[in-house]
Write an enzyme that holds these catalytic residues in place. Sequence first.
Site, PDB file in Angstrom:
ATOM      1  N   GLN A 152       0.792  -1.222   0.000  1.00 53.97           N
ATOM      2  CA  GLN A 152       0.000   0.000   0.000  1.00 53.97           C
ATOM      3  C   GLN A 152       0.831   1.281   0.000  1.00 53.97           C
ATOM      4  O   GLN A 152       0.555   2.200  -0.757  1.00 53.97           O
ATOM      5  CB  GLN A 152      -0.967  -0.022   1.179  1.00 53.97           C
ATOM      6  CG  GLN A 152      -2.102   0.961   1.047  1.00 53.97           C
ATOM      7  CD  GLN A 152      -3.226   0.631   2.012  1.00 53.97           C
ATOM      8  OE1 GLN A 152      -3.191   1.056   3.168  1.00 53.97           O
ATOM      9  NE2 GLN A 152      -4.224  -0.101   1.553  1.00 53.97           N
ATOM     10  N   ASP A 168       6.780   2.759   2.722  1.00 55.07           N
ATOM     11  CA  ASP A 168       7.432   2.357   3.960  1.00 55.07           C
ATOM     12  C   ASP A 168       6.980   0.972   4.417  1.00 55.07           C
ATOM     13  O   ASP A 168       7.688   0.283   5.158  1.00 55.07           O
ATOM     14  CB  ASP A 168       7.235   3.388   5.073  1.00 55.07           C
ATOM     15  CG  ASP A 168       5.786   3.802   5.268  1.00 55.07           C
ATOM     16  OD1 ASP A 168       5.036   3.795   4.289  1.00 55.07           O
ATOM     17  OD2 ASP A 168       5.411   4.143   6.399  1.00 55.07           O
ATOM     18  N   HIS A 224       4.761   7.081   5.398  1.00 57.55           N
ATOM     19  CA  HIS A 224       4.223   7.187   4.028  1.00 57.55           C
ATOM     20  C   HIS A 224       4.908   8.284   3.224  1.00 57.55           C
ATOM     21  O   HIS A 224       4.575   8.487   2.057  1.00 57.55           O
ATOM     22  CB  HIS A 224       2.712   7.454   4.008  1.00 57.55           C
ATOM     23  CG  HIS A 224       1.900   6.506   4.829  1.00 57.55           C
ATOM     24  ND1 HIS A 224       2.399   5.308   5.272  1.00 57.55           N
ATOM     25  CD2 HIS A 224       0.625   6.576   5.287  1.00 57.55           C
ATOM     26  CE1 HIS A 224       1.461   4.688   5.972  1.00 57.55           C
ATOM     27  NE2 HIS A 224       0.383   5.430   5.999  1.00 57.55           N
TER      28      HIS A 224
END
Length: 804
Positions: free
Chosen positions: A549, A552, A594
């Site tokens: 997704q 990181d 992120h």
Amino acid sequence: MAITKSQSQFPEISHLQKEEVLNDFRVAVTSRHASLMGRKEVFMGKAKFGIFGDGKELAQLAMAKAFQPGDFRSGYYRDQTFMMAIGELSVQQYFAQLYAHTDVEAEPASAGRLMNGHFATRSLDKNGDWKDLSKMYNSAADISPTAAQMPKLLGLAYASKLFRENKELKDLKKFSVNGNEVAWGTIGNASTSEGMFFESINAAGVLQVPMVISVWDDGYGISVPQEYHTTKGSISEVLMGFERNENKKGFEIIRVKGWDYEGLKQAFNSAGNLARTSHIPVLIHVEEMTQPQGHSTSGSHERYKSAERLQWEKDWDCIAKFREYIISNGIATDDALDQIESEAKTEVKRQKDAAWNEFSGEIKKEIQEVVQLLKTTAEKSTRKVVLLQMAEDLSKTLNPIRKDVISTVRKALLLLRFDGEALKSGLKSWYKLQEEKNFDRYNSHLYSQTEWSAEKVKVVPASYNEKSAMVDGREILQAFFDYTLEKDPRFFAFGEDVGKIGDVNQAFSGLQAKYGEMRVSDTGIRECTIIGQGIGTALRGLRPVAEIQYLDYLLYGLQMLSDDLASLLYRTKGGQKAPLIVRTRGHRLEGVWHSGSPMGMILSSLRGMIICVPRDMTQAAGMYRTLLESDEPALVIECLNGYRLKEKMPANLGEYNVPVGKPEILREGKDITVVTYGSMCRIVGEAAEVLSEIGISVEIIDVQTLLPFDTFGIIGESVKKTNRVLFADEDVPGGASAFMLQQVIEGQNVFKYLDCEPQTLAAKPHRPAYSSDGDYFSKPSTDDVVEKVYRIMHESNPKKFPAI
């Protein structure tokens, strides 16, 4: 919990064929003597290290009986008996790997690239095309990290589920027969403590795939006993919550003793049938195994096992118990078994010697050639005495390896540096030829060398017409994935939130409803096994896109990517491939998570994968097209802040592509070259507009892929023109910007064209702080680029560009 009966409860054995039992005994003692002789070879200095499968023979014979053509194994370094039993490992090949023989015909698993005990079958022919896997006994290439074989096992089993439930795959007959194939995994008891094991167990229970995991339990993990590894001291007891019942799906769990011939056969037969017919995952806990020689050649188990334990292992050794079973049931006499074992020992020695002679013969031939060259060269050299001594020392080397030969030649050439070229020509020619051979032996196949290499994909540029509308970038990706799902039944995508909502940025929006859950599917939060799921299905001829997704989160799956996927082609020397595409997003976003761009970490750990860093979604779609036409694994990092930026929809969507290893010049200039990628392309573009107003002409180059990196020399040609260069990105200092600098300065020979020091511009050495201010003060901004470029120009022409 299903528990098999012990062999003592099976007095009737009339159904067993005498030949089958005695052949099993022959294979078992053959494998055992291979282990015993292998250890001695290491101690004699003929091999560097040894790790063996002694004590595990009987269970592996039982597993081999249940293993069928088309099935896959994903196991670990104790499985030599199994590989011998299915006919995919000869004793000579076993020792060829121990000696690190680099001939793929002699050592087909890895061509000497892996230490002994790492098994693989060759899924590809010499051209890199798929063999008929449905008719083969298949073993996925082993890796050493403990439990790392488990995520890939999940993917191998999941492929069977896809082949059975996706009717569009029925024509791919060389990969499956109606999804009947079972994925068989093996693991040591101590390694079940790893998170990868538990994550794989959970995912397999959720997915209900034909996966059989065998735990070889000898009570230890090197020197550490079971009570330090596993709650209750039993992995099968720990996993009872996963066991299926009449109301809920889950695992079938079977416990059996490692010395129980009848029980083992029943256990593996039952497990195989259940997984094959009903796609129910099974765990077989094989208890009371032994390890007669200890963990490896690195040490002795007498240091940490009590005298009572050592005596127990001797008494309950599976071959000793098998021998008792055979005699007590009147299948053969003690003398007959002695004869079989004597013959097996003789045959192991014969094949061991053959492997050594074949391995050492190549090197001895090279030694003879070099000794003769040294002697010939010495006759005309002022360093005659030294050269002759080098020749004599080389010829007397005990158990020589190739390093001894090459190192001698290199030292000789250094010694002859003041002599004429004619005198050195013989040695130099020989050395050059060996460099080519040794590159093939030790360095080849990091990337595809087939006709399907990504670098060989014919480039088709994007085209536009009067109907090409401006749309959100995500819509271009969604249209591309829609097109590809319709055209290619092998293509499917999965990951967290990919299915019902179409991923968090909507690139698969509506596609699960259109194509079904087998093509576009959600997963749990389990990045490690998402990667494993992708590797296993790609190994079986499918074309998965595994979504992580956010960038990181890639760290959760990094071990699988680095240790398994990135090295697969290399460590099998072109014998296996898994063209998995990993899709993620990163770069610009606000906050510690992120938002990072750990590209240096990725570049260092994922050599062997293509690393794509598209600046927008049009580029990303073109890169996916290229990758799907190739046979190489890749990571595509989309720009997290680019999904809703407007782009023009290409008219030839699904047909155009973007080349790998070829940067694109986004803006031509004459004063300085700025090399960048991803979201920084927009930042640098904005800075270039500001700089142009003050008389600085910036040439902007988007590298597009970091691996491979500018194989066309485009950046070097630009620097020759501008004589200045800045490498800019969002990684930490010394990360990808430093990598790019090294690639250009060392690889493209541009130093002599530079009028000033080459520079890098990166983010701060910490993760980005939250909020727009946090982003501004953590990552390179337009202002940062402007000031950095201006300072470079000030150094060159302080009068025209005075200090700010």
